[in-house]
Design a protein around this motif. Structure first.
Motif, short mmCIF file in Angstrom:
data_model
loop_
_atom_site.label_atom_id
_atom_site.label_comp_id
_atom_site.label_asym_id
_atom_site.label_seq_id
_atom_site.Cartn_x
_atom_site.Cartn_y
_atom_site.Cartn_z
N PHE A 109 31.89 114.13 57.46
CA PHE A 109 32.23 113.93 56.05
C PHE A 109 33.12 115.07 55.55
O PHE A 109 34.09 114.85 54.84
CB PHE A 109 30.97 113.85 55.19
N ALA A 110 32.77 116.31 55.92
CA ALA A 110 33.55 117.47 55.48
C ALA A 110 34.97 117.42 56.06
O ALA A 110 35.94 117.72 55.35
CB ALA A 110 32.84 118.76 55.89
N ILE A 111 35.10 117.05 57.32
CA ILE A 111 36.43 116.96 57.94
C ILE A 111 37.28 115.91 57.22
O ILE A 111 38.46 116.15 56.92
CB ILE A 111 36.29 116.63 59.45
N LEU A 112 36.69 114.76 56.94
CA LEU A 112 37.44 113.70 56.27
C LEU A 112 37.80 114.08 54.83
O LEU A 112 38.92 113.83 54.38
CB LEU A 112 36.65 112.39 56.30
N LEU A 113 36.86 114.68 54.10
CA LEU A 113 37.16 115.12 52.73
C LEU A 113 38.29 116.14 52.74
O LEU A 113 39.19 116.10 51.89
CB LEU A 113 35.91 115.71 52.07
N ASN A 114 38.24 117.08 53.67
CA ASN A 114 39.30 118.08 53.77
C ASN A 114 40.64 117.42 54.08
O ASN A 114 41.66 117.75 53.48
CB ASN A 114 38.96 119.12 54.83
N LYS A 115 40.65 116.47 55.01
CA LYS A 115 41.90 115.81 55.40
C LYS A 115 42.48 115.00 54.25
O LYS A 115 43.69 115.00 54.03
CB LYS A 115 41.63 114.90 56.61
N LEU A 116 41.62 114.32 53.52
CA LEU A 116 42.11 113.44 52.46
C LEU A 116 42.50 114.17 51.18
O LEU A 116 43.43 113.75 50.49
CB LEU A 116 41.05 112.38 52.15
N TYR A 146 39.50 110.12 65.36
CA TYR A 146 40.16 110.97 64.36
C TYR A 146 41.52 111.44 64.87
O TYR A 146 42.53 111.32 64.18
CB TYR A 146 39.26 112.17 64.03
N PHE A 147 41.56 111.96 66.09
CA PHE A 147 42.83 112.41 66.65
C PHE A 147 43.77 111.23 66.91
O PHE A 147 44.98 111.35 66.73
CB PHE A 147 42.62 113.21 67.93
N LEU A 148 43.20 110.11 67.32
CA LEU A 148 44.02 108.93 67.56
C LEU A 148 44.69 108.46 66.27
O LEU A 148 45.89 108.14 66.26
CB LEU A 148 43.14 107.81 68.15
N LEU A 149 43.95 108.45 65.17
CA LEU A 149 44.49 107.93 63.91
C LEU A 149 45.37 108.93 63.16
O LEU A 149 46.34 108.55 62.51
CB LEU A 149 43.34 107.48 63.00
N PHE A 150 45.05 110.22 63.24
CA PHE A 150 45.78 111.20 62.44
C PHE A 150 46.83 112.00 63.21
O PHE A 150 47.75 112.54 62.61
CB PHE A 150 44.81 112.17 61.77
N TYR A 151 46.66 112.15 64.53
CA TYR A 151 47.53 113.07 65.25
C TYR A 151 48.25 112.47 66.46
O TYR A 151 49.14 113.11 67.01
CB TYR A 151 46.72 114.29 65.73
N PHE A 152 47.86 111.31 66.90
CA PHE A 152 48.39 110.79 68.17
C PHE A 152 49.84 110.34 68.02
O PHE A 152 50.20 109.62 67.10
CB PHE A 152 47.54 109.63 68.67
N THR A 153 50.66 110.77 68.96
CA THR A 153 52.02 110.27 69.14
C THR A 153 52.21 110.05 70.65
O THR A 153 51.48 110.62 71.46
CB THR A 153 53.08 111.26 68.62
N LEU A 154 53.19 109.26 71.00
CA LEU A 154 53.38 108.94 72.41
C LEU A 154 53.72 110.16 73.26
O LEU A 154 53.34 110.23 74.43
CB LEU A 154 54.48 107.88 72.57
N ASN A 155 54.38 111.17 72.68
CA ASN A 155 54.71 112.34 73.48
C ASN A 155 53.49 113.22 73.75
O ASN A 155 53.57 114.15 74.54
CB ASN A 155 55.84 113.16 72.85
N LYS A 156 52.36 112.93 73.11
CA LYS A 156 51.12 113.68 73.37
C LYS A 156 50.16 112.91 74.29
O LYS A 156 49.03 113.30 74.49
CB LYS A 156 50.41 114.01 72.06
N PHE A 157 50.64 111.80 74.84
CA PHE A 157 49.80 110.96 75.69
C PHE A 157 49.31 111.71 76.93
O PHE A 157 48.21 111.48 77.42
CB PHE A 157 50.56 109.69 76.09
N ILE A 158 50.10 112.64 77.43
CA ILE A 158 49.71 113.41 78.62
C ILE A 158 48.43 114.21 78.36
O ILE A 158 47.59 114.36 79.25
CB ILE A 158 50.87 114.33 79.09
N TYR A 159 48.25 114.70 77.13
CA TYR A 159 47.04 115.45 76.80
C TYR A 159 45.81 114.55 76.80
O TYR A 159 44.73 114.96 77.21
CB TYR A 159 47.18 116.14 75.44
#
Length: 198
Positions: A109-116, A146-159
């Motif tokens: 909840f805290a992570i989402l409140l901070n992000k939003l 969370y990382f998939l929805l907020f941070y994922f891009t195709l160039n980070k697929f290797i990670y």
């Protein structure tokens, strides 16, 4: 039935609390204080986790709250999963909640409140890193999405592939080294991690 009455009382209490926060406290102020409180609990729990791992921390006192549950107070945090084996010490901190999963939920909840609302990257990183050490599988699943929805891009697929194969290798290592002795360290680590997925 009593179950419905209990739910009604909880919902009315929640509504009264939300109205009070909106009218007298200000939601933004409340959310920021909530986020900082959870972050402080996470920092305290992580400090105790590493102190216990390396030098051992004895509980100040314990409380038996059910036939199968004991909560240990360790100064900066509490836990109901506390091991002090001869070769290995392990605990799952729970902040000041009854179990580590509850702390992980409130941290989500805290992570989402901070992000939003605030987008404070340092607080987000603090919450994520410290909550990792409560070893909640639900939190790990949340973190993936969370990382998939907020941070994922195709160039980070290797990670993502690296993390996936690292987890598979760790699981394979633990399964291949399981001992016939159920009290061996490998067995205990497997029981506390991948075995829980079954």
């Amino acid at each position: 039935s009593d179950g419905y009455l209990n739910i009604i009382i909880q919902l009315v209490s929640l509504q009264i609390t939300l109205i009070y926060i909106k009218e007298f406290i200000n939601f933004s102020f409340f959310a920021k204080q909530y986020i900082y409180l959870i972050a402080l609990m996470g920092i305290g729990g992580t400090i105790i986790f590493f102190l216990h791992l390396f030098i051992g921390v004895n509980p100040i006192f314990s409380v038996d709250y059910s036939e199968s549950g004991t909560s240990y107070f360790l100064g900066l945090t509490t836990t109901n999963v506390y091991y002090n084996w001869t070769e290995l010490r392990f605990m799952r901190f729970s902040g000041f909640f009854d179990e580590p999963g509850a702390f992980a939920l409130y941290s989500i909840f805290a992570i989402l409140l901070n992000k939003l609302y605030f987008k404070n990257f340092r607080i987000e990183l603090t919450l994520i890193i410290t909550t990792l050490f409560c070893f909640s599988l639900a939190f790990y699943a949340f973190l993936f999405f969370y990382f998939l929805l907020f941070y994922f891009t195709l160039n980070k697929f290797i990670y993502v592939l690296f993390a996936f194969f690292s987890i598979l290798m760790l699981n394979s290592f633990l399964q291949n080294n399981l001992d016939s002795n159920p009290n061996s360290n490998i067995n205990k680590i497997y029981q506390a991690s991948f075995k829980r997925l079954e």
